[in-house]
Motif scaffolding. Structure first.
Motif, PDB file in Angstrom:
ATOM      1  N   ALA A  42      17.100 -28.298  -7.475  1.00 30.10           N
ATOM      2  CA  ALA A  42      15.745 -27.926  -7.074  1.00 30.10           C
ATOM      3  C   ALA A  42      15.484 -28.221  -5.599  1.00 30.10           C
ATOM      4  O   ALA A  42      15.987 -29.202  -5.055  1.00 30.10           O
ATOM      5  CB  ALA A  42      14.722 -28.660  -7.939  1.00 30.10           C
ATOM      6  N   TYR A  45      10.094 -30.878  -6.321  1.00 33.35           N
ATOM      7  CA  TYR A  45       9.674 -31.331  -7.658  1.00 33.35           C
ATOM      8  C   TYR A  45       8.164 -31.520  -7.681  1.00 33.35           C
ATOM      9  O   TYR A  45       7.581 -32.101  -6.760  1.00 33.35           O
ATOM     10  CB  TYR A  45      10.346 -32.650  -8.023  1.00 33.35           C
ATOM     11  CG  TYR A  45       9.791 -33.250  -9.296  1.00 33.35           C
ATOM     12  CD1 TYR A  45      10.097 -32.683 -10.536  1.00 33.35           C
ATOM     13  CD2 TYR A  45       8.938 -34.348  -9.257  1.00 33.35           C
ATOM     14  CE1 TYR A  45       9.576 -33.213 -11.709  1.00 33.35           C
ATOM     15  CE2 TYR A  45       8.416 -34.886 -10.426  1.00 33.35           C
ATOM     16  CZ  TYR A  45       8.737 -34.312 -11.646  1.00 33.35           C
ATOM     17  OH  TYR A  45       8.218 -34.831 -12.813  1.00 33.35           O
ATOM     18  N   ASN A  46       7.535 -31.020  -8.737  1.00 35.19           N
ATOM     19  CA  ASN A  46       6.114 -31.248  -8.971  1.00 35.19           C
ATOM     20  C   ASN A  46       5.932 -31.728 -10.405  1.00 35.19           C
ATOM     21  O   ASN A  46       6.364 -31.048 -11.352  1.00 35.19           O
ATOM     22  CB  ASN A  46       5.303 -29.961  -8.770  1.00 35.19           C
ATOM     23  CG  ASN A  46       5.276 -29.509  -7.327  1.00 35.19           C
ATOM     24  OD1 ASN A  46       4.669 -30.137  -6.472  1.00 35.19           O
ATOM     25  ND2 ASN A  46       5.967 -28.405  -7.043  1.00 35.19           N
ATOM     26  N   ILE A  49       2.707 -28.723 -13.204  1.00 39.88           N
ATOM     27  CA  ILE A  49       3.225 -27.377 -12.991  1.00 39.88           C
ATOM     28  C   ILE A  49       2.316 -26.603 -12.040  1.00 39.88           C
ATOM     29  O   ILE A  49       1.089 -26.687 -12.100  1.00 39.88           O
ATOM     30  CB  ILE A  49       3.391 -26.626 -14.331  1.00 39.88           C
ATOM     31  CG1 ILE A  49       4.308 -25.418 -14.152  1.00 39.88           C
ATOM     32  CG2 ILE A  49       2.051 -26.234 -14.944  1.00 39.88           C
ATOM     33  CD1 ILE A  49       4.935 -24.926 -15.424  1.00 39.88           C
ATOM     34  N   ARG A  94       8.992 -27.046 -18.803  1.00 43.59           N
ATOM     35  CA  ARG A  94       9.143 -28.311 -18.078  1.00 43.59           C
ATOM     36  C   ARG A  94      10.542 -28.509 -17.510  1.00 43.59           C
ATOM     37  O   ARG A  94      10.701 -28.995 -16.382  1.00 43.59           O
ATOM     38  CB  ARG A  94       8.788 -29.482 -18.994  1.00 43.59           C
ATOM     39  CG  ARG A  94       8.814 -30.836 -18.287  1.00 43.59           C
ATOM     40  CD  ARG A  94       8.458 -31.961 -19.247  1.00 43.59           C
ATOM     41  NE  ARG A  94       8.443 -33.260 -18.572  1.00 43.59           N
ATOM     42  CZ  ARG A  94       8.201 -34.408 -19.174  1.00 43.59           C
ATOM     43  NH1 ARG A  94       7.933 -34.422 -20.485  1.00 43.59           N
ATOM     44  NH2 ARG A  94       8.213 -35.542 -18.497  1.00 43.59           N
ATOM     45  N   ALA A  97      11.515 -27.549 -13.941  1.00 47.47           N
ATOM     46  CA  ALA A  97      11.085 -28.366 -12.809  1.00 47.47           C
ATOM     47  C   ALA A  97      12.011 -29.553 -12.554  1.00 47.47           C
ATOM     48  O   ALA A  97      11.741 -30.360 -11.669  1.00 47.47           O
ATOM     49  CB  ALA A  97       9.661 -28.882 -13.059  1.00 47.47           C
ATOM     50  N   ASP A 170       4.565 -29.840 -18.768  1.00 42.97           N
ATOM     51  CA  ASP A 170       4.950 -30.545 -17.554  1.00 42.97           C
ATOM     52  C   ASP A 170       4.851 -32.046 -17.782  1.00 42.97           C
ATOM     53  O   ASP A 170       4.533 -32.506 -18.887  1.00 42.97           O
ATOM     54  CB  ASP A 170       4.100 -30.090 -16.357  1.00 42.97           C
ATOM     55  CG  ASP A 170       2.610 -30.393 -16.526  1.00 42.97           C
ATOM     56  OD1 ASP A 170       2.257 -31.224 -17.393  1.00 42.97           O
ATOM     57  OD2 ASP A 170       1.784 -29.804 -15.794  1.00 42.97           O
ATOM     58  N   PHE A 214      10.153 -21.155  -9.551  1.00 42.93           N
ATOM     59  CA  PHE A 214      11.006 -22.271  -9.156  1.00 42.93           C
ATOM     60  C   PHE A 214      12.151 -21.730  -8.304  1.00 42.93           C
ATOM     61  O   PHE A 214      12.707 -20.666  -8.606  1.00 42.93           O
ATOM     62  CB  PHE A 214      11.570 -22.988 -10.383  1.00 42.93           C
ATOM     63  CG  PHE A 214      10.507 -23.478 -11.338  1.00 42.93           C
ATOM     64  CD1 PHE A 214       9.985 -24.755 -11.223  1.00 42.93           C
ATOM     65  CD2 PHE A 214      10.017 -22.648 -12.333  1.00 42.93           C
ATOM     66  CE1 PHE A 214       8.997 -25.203 -12.084  1.00 42.93           C
ATOM     67  CE2 PHE A 214       9.030 -23.083 -13.204  1.00 42.93           C
ATOM     68  CZ  PHE A 214       8.519 -24.368 -13.078  1.00 42.93           C
TER      69      PHE A 214
END
Length: 245
Positions: A42, A45-46, A49, A94, A97, A170, A214
């Motif tokens: 990635a 990152y969060n 969401i 999820r 992410a 998330d 993403f």
């Protein structure tokens, strides 16, 4: 007589050209799908969401009540984030992410496999197959649902259904029901980057369908490592948005 021979030769040439054209079109139609295989990591990152277009999740009254209950429960300990506590799968969306790397394997024939370092999660996508029947989806719900896929040009389209309701959308506890359905569109947006856009349909908890996007860097210099709950893992502090210790 000479005229007939000329016509016959011309007809043969036309027939040959027609065959060549048909074979050429067939070969073009049977072109190999794009190669998405590799290891990806990635770019950001969060925990919450981020939906396409911005704003909050479009929750129904039932969805908001479930979300509020999860947030309060995660805070006071009455709700457990089992993905982090017991290393069960994160589920969709999820897992998209994840700040840990994952690998796409285009094989064995008729299947694409996605292996996530986080929780050693494995997703199997059956290619060019119909979605299992509604009876099977209800009888055998999975954390990641049942997934079928096909290529549309340079894009892998993955449809998933038949989820259990044990996962969050998330890390903040956003909920979904077991009626959720998702469509992922996966493609390379450059030689070294992969994009996944997921559309989520869950009318019991959401007033409308919504999307999240993403982006990952291809990192074939990296190898997946062991991941065990409660033990130290690889350093992920280079991923934007990861909370530093």
């Amino acid at each position: 007589m000479k005229h007939l021979r000329v016509c016959g030769c011309a007809g043969s040439v036309l027939a040959t050209l027609l065959v060549v054209l048909i074979l050429s079109c067939s070969a073009h139609g049977a072109a190999a799908p794009p190669d998405l295989s590799g290891i990806y990591w990635a770019t950001q990152y969060n925990a919450k969401i981020q939906i396409v277009g911005g704003g909050e999740l479009p929750l129904t009254a039932a969805g908001k009540a479930a979300y509020d209950k999860n947030v309060a429960g995660l805070k006071d300990g009455s709700v457990i984030d089992t993905a982090r506590r017991y290393c069960v799968p994160d589920g969709l969306p999820r897992v998209l992410a994840t700040p840990y790397p994952f690998e796409i394997v285009q094989g064995p024939p008729g299947q694409i496999t996605i292996i996530y370092e986080l929780n050693h999660e494995v997703r199997v996508i059956k290619m060019d197959q119909p979605m299992p029947s509604e009876k099977e989806l209800i009888s055998f719900p999975f954390y990641n649902g049942h997934s079928v896929g096909h290529f549309e040009g340079d894009t892998l389209v993955v449809e998933s259904a038949g989820f259990n309701d044990k996962t969050f959308i998330d890390a903040t506890g956003a909920p979904h029901t077991d009626e959720m359905r998702t469509v992922e569109r996966i493609r390379k947006i450059s030689p070294s980057q992969l994009e996944i856009v997921i559309t989520v349909h869950d009318p019991q908890y959401h007033t409308r369908d919504w999307q999240a996007r993403f982006v990952y860097n291809q990192r074939n210099d990296v190898r997946l490592e062991d991941y065990l709950c409660g033990e130290e893992h690889r350093d992920i502090s280079s991923v934007r948005g990861v909370r530093r210790p």
